[in-house]
Design a protein around this motif. Sequence first.
Motif, PDB file in Angstrom:
ATOM      1  N   ARG A  52     -68.285 -17.019  52.597  1.00 38.92           N
ATOM      2  CA  ARG A  52     -68.036 -15.594  52.389  1.00 38.92           C
ATOM      3  C   ARG A  52     -68.664 -15.085  51.089  1.00 38.92           C
ATOM      4  N   ASN A  53     -68.550 -15.870  50.015  1.00 41.14           N
ATOM      5  CA  ASN A  53     -68.999 -15.398  48.706  1.00 41.14           C
ATOM      6  C   ASN A  53     -70.380 -15.895  48.310  1.00 41.14           C
ATOM      7  N   GLY A  54     -71.000 -16.717  49.160  1.00 44.37           N
ATOM      8  CA  GLY A  54     -72.361 -17.144  48.894  1.00 44.37           C
ATOM      9  C   GLY A  54     -72.460 -18.323  47.942  1.00 44.37           C
ATOM     10  N   THR A  55     -73.646 -18.926  47.931  1.00 43.48           N
ATOM     11  CA  THR A  55     -73.988 -20.017  47.018  1.00 43.48           C
ATOM     12  C   THR A  55     -75.177 -19.562  46.185  1.00 43.48           C
ATOM     13  N   PHE A  56     -75.161 -19.877  44.904  1.00 44.28           N
ATOM     14  CA  PHE A  56     -76.176 -19.375  43.985  1.00 44.28           C
ATOM     15  C   PHE A  56     -76.864 -20.542  43.271  1.00 44.28           C
ATOM     16  N   VAL A  57     -78.168 -20.393  43.068  1.00 41.02           N
ATOM     17  CA  VAL A  57     -78.927 -21.322  42.231  1.00 41.02           C
ATOM     18  C   VAL A  57     -79.685 -20.483  41.212  1.00 41.02           C
ATOM     19  N   ASP A  58     -79.405 -20.724  39.934  1.00 40.16           N
ATOM     20  CA  ASP A  58     -80.019 -19.960  38.841  1.00 40.16           C
ATOM     21  C   ASP A  58     -79.867 -18.462  39.060  1.00 40.16           C
TER      22      ASP A  58
ATOM     23  N   LEU B 158     -82.232 -28.311  43.940  1.00 45.83           N
ATOM     24  CA  LEU B 158     -81.503 -28.263  42.681  1.00 45.83           C
ATOM     25  C   LEU B 158     -82.303 -29.076  41.675  1.00 45.83           C
ATOM     26  N   ARG B 159     -83.128 -28.389  40.902  1.00 44.61           N
ATOM     27  CA  ARG B 159     -84.037 -29.049  39.964  1.00 44.61           C
ATOM     28  C   ARG B 159     -83.308 -29.395  38.667  1.00 44.61           C
ATOM     29  N   THR B 160     -83.923 -30.260  37.886  1.00 38.50           N
ATOM     30  CA  THR B 160     -83.390 -30.574  36.564  1.00 38.50           C
ATOM     31  C   THR B 160     -83.324 -29.296  35.735  1.00 38.50           C
ATOM     32  N   GLY B 161     -82.179 -29.015  35.176  1.00 35.94           N
ATOM     33  CA  GLY B 161     -81.996 -27.808  34.379  1.00 35.94           C
ATOM     34  C   GLY B 161     -81.468 -26.628  35.168  1.00 35.94           C
ATOM     35  N   SER B 162     -81.501 -26.706  36.513  1.00 34.12           N
ATOM     36  CA  SER B 162     -80.971 -25.622  37.335  1.00 34.12           C
ATOM     37  C   SER B 162     -79.446 -25.689  37.384  1.00 34.12           C
TER      38      SER B 162
ATOM     39  N   ALA C  12     -67.167 -23.343  40.976  1.00 39.54           N
ATOM     40  CA  ALA C  12     -67.635 -24.654  40.535  1.00 39.54           C
ATOM     41  C   ALA C  12     -69.099 -24.594  40.124  1.00 39.54           C
ATOM     42  N   VAL C  13     -69.408 -25.179  38.988  1.00 41.80           N
ATOM     43  CA  VAL C  13     -70.776 -25.247  38.473  1.00 41.80           C
ATOM     44  C   VAL C  13     -71.339 -26.630  38.786  1.00 41.80           C
ATOM     45  N   ILE C  14     -72.527 -26.664  39.384  1.00 43.75           N
ATOM     46  CA  ILE C  14     -73.142 -27.926  39.805  1.00 43.75           C
ATOM     47  C   ILE C  14     -74.505 -28.068  39.133  1.00 43.75           C
ATOM     48  N   ARG C  15     -74.747 -29.234  38.516  1.00 40.72           N
ATOM     49  CA  ARG C  15     -76.031 -29.542  37.884  1.00 40.72           C
ATOM     50  C   ARG C  15     -76.531 -30.885  38.380  1.00 40.72           C
ATOM     51  N   ARG C  16     -77.834 -31.029  38.415  1.00 37.67           N
ATOM     52  CA  ARG C  16     -78.404 -32.337  38.686  1.00 37.67           C
ATOM     53  C   ARG C  16     -78.399 -33.149  37.393  1.00 37.67           C
ATOM     54  N   ILE C  17     -78.070 -34.420  37.506  1.00 38.08           N
ATOM     55  CA  ILE C  17     -78.040 -35.328  36.370  1.00 38.08           C
ATOM     56  C   ILE C  17     -79.219 -36.289  36.485  1.00 38.08           C
ATOM     57  N   THR C  18     -80.036 -36.350  35.434  1.00 37.84           N
ATOM     58  CA  THR C  18     -81.196 -37.250  35.446  1.00 37.84           C
ATOM     59  C   THR C  18     -81.191 -38.247  34.301  1.00 37.84           C
ATOM     60  N   SER C  19     -80.190 -38.146  33.385  1.00 39.44           N
ATOM     61  CA  SER C  19     -80.101 -39.111  32.292  1.00 39.44           C
ATOM     62  C   SER C  19     -78.660 -39.264  31.849  1.00 39.44           C
ATOM     63  N   LEU C  20     -78.351 -40.397  31.238  1.00 39.34           N
ATOM     64  CA  LEU C  20     -77.006 -40.638  30.749  1.00 39.34           C
ATOM     65  C   LEU C  20     -76.610 -39.639  29.674  1.00 39.34           C
ATOM     66  N   SER C  21     -77.586 -39.182  28.908  1.00 36.68           N
ATOM     67  CA  SER C  21     -77.267 -38.252  27.827  1.00 36.68           C
ATOM     68  C   SER C  21     -76.718 -36.938  28.375  1.00 36.68           C
ATOM     69  N   GLN C  22     -77.168 -36.534  29.564  1.00 38.56           N
ATOM     70  CA  GLN C  22     -76.644 -35.299  30.142  1.00 38.56           C
ATOM     71  C   GLN C  22     -75.156 -35.428  30.436  1.00 38.56           C
ATOM     72  N   ILE C  23     -74.743 -36.600  30.921  1.00 34.48           N
ATOM     73  CA  ILE C  23     -73.332 -36.812  31.198  1.00 34.48           C
ATOM     74  C   ILE C  23     -72.533 -36.785  29.904  1.00 34.48           C
ATOM     75  N   ARG C  24     -73.039 -37.476  28.879  1.00 32.30           N
ATOM     76  CA  ARG C  24     -72.293 -37.556  27.621  1.00 32.30           C
ATOM     77  C   ARG C  24     -72.258 -36.215  26.912  1.00 32.30           C
ATOM     78  N   ASP C  25     -73.403 -35.500  26.916  1.00 34.63           N
ATOM     79  CA  ASP C  25     -73.405 -34.169  26.307  1.00 34.63           C
ATOM     80  C   ASP C  25     -72.454 -33.250  27.045  1.00 34.63           C
ATOM     81  N   GLY C  26     -72.425 -33.375  28.369  1.00 34.69           N
ATOM     82  CA  GLY C  26     -71.560 -32.523  29.169  1.00 34.69           C
ATOM     83  C   GLY C  26     -70.097 -32.764  28.882  1.00 34.69           C
ATOM     84  N   GLN C  27     -69.741 -34.013  28.567  1.00 32.69           N
ATOM     85  CA  GLN C  27     -68.351 -34.317  28.291  1.00 32.69           C
ATOM     86  C   GLN C  27     -67.862 -33.659  27.010  1.00 32.69           C
ATOM     87  N   SER C  28     -68.783 -33.270  26.151  1.00 27.25           N
ATOM     88  CA  SER C  28     -68.376 -32.651  24.892  1.00 27.25           C
ATOM     89  C   SER C  28     -68.287 -31.137  24.989  1.00 27.25           C
ATOM     90  N   ARG C  29     -68.686 -30.567  26.124  1.00 31.98           N
ATOM     91  CA  ARG C  29     -68.577 -29.113  26.256  1.00 31.98           C
ATOM     92  C   ARG C  29     -67.107 -28.729  26.252  1.00 31.98           C
TER      93      ARG C  29
END
Length: 321
Positions: free
Chosen positions: A69-75, A85-89, A96-113
């Motif tokens: 009903r409310n649609g799905t959005f990318v960027d 869903l590209r890196t950085g998109s 719910a916010v969905i990102r592609r993960i391509t490195s461990l640092s993205q997971i760790r940085d994300g945990q600090s948000r």
Amino acid sequence: MPEAEAAIAEPIVEIREAGRQPIVVVIAKPLTIGRECDGLLLGSARASRRHAQLTAERDRILIADLGSRNGTFVDDERIDGPTELRTGSVALVGDAVIRRITSLSQIRDGQSRSNPGREAAEVLQSAIQRVASDQADQLPDLSALKPDHGTATIVFTDIESSTELGQRVGDRAWLRVLSEHNAVIEDDVRRHRGLVVGSAGDGFLLVFSSARSAVECTMSLQRRLAAHPAMCLEDRQLRVRMGIHTGEVLVDAGDIHGTHVNTAARIADAAEGGEILVSAVVREIVSSFGDLRFGETRRVDLKGIGPAQSVHPVLWDSAEC
């Protein structure tokens, strides 16, 4: 290269919702996302039951809307087909916010948000601003269901003893049953030109412009659900109770309100499993053709509505396990 910068080759996404811990998922096979689906369950009220699907194709991750009903959005752009869903998109499904993960640092940085809920709200606001006029066209036009100054026929449904049944068969099996149950209801409501205004767990709020359409829809639903093999749980028939009433409603922000909505809900509460109960006004409207059969009239107290009222069970052919 430090371990934190190591690349991840697998198709992995991170999914964030306010009030929940982030989830990291490997897309090994197509993954359905929604409020009530055989996949990843979201808590957002803006998410449809089967909202979107994530699929991995070689080194790509694709996201597709499933007619939500409310649609799905990318960027910030509402998608109308499978979209990478590209890196950085950033993808938005409900809240719910969905990102592609391509490195461990993205997971760790994300945990600090500090505030994923705020982040989701910002993405959502941007998307809404961009497609506001389009979204207005997508929302249900409740005014079309009010042919006489706000008069509508309201239907409430819910599954009898759903909590007990869910505990008996287990969460996974119960979700499959709910998915089948919901699909039958949504299909029949469409065919009878009604509208699903809301749902919660195993219950639905439906609206029709015609009292006859509402009664015919509920009769069809009872027959289909009674005959559906998924509705037989350990030799026990899943039974749905339904209540119908016609009256003036108030429409606000895609929802309906008023005393007559409450009356329909109380009539549904008074119904037994597998029963369709209608108010006196509904029976009067639909009886003129003489083709519908009703059971014995009974008087019931409708909590918070006033004096006891007459309700009438609609007779329909049943089926057993």
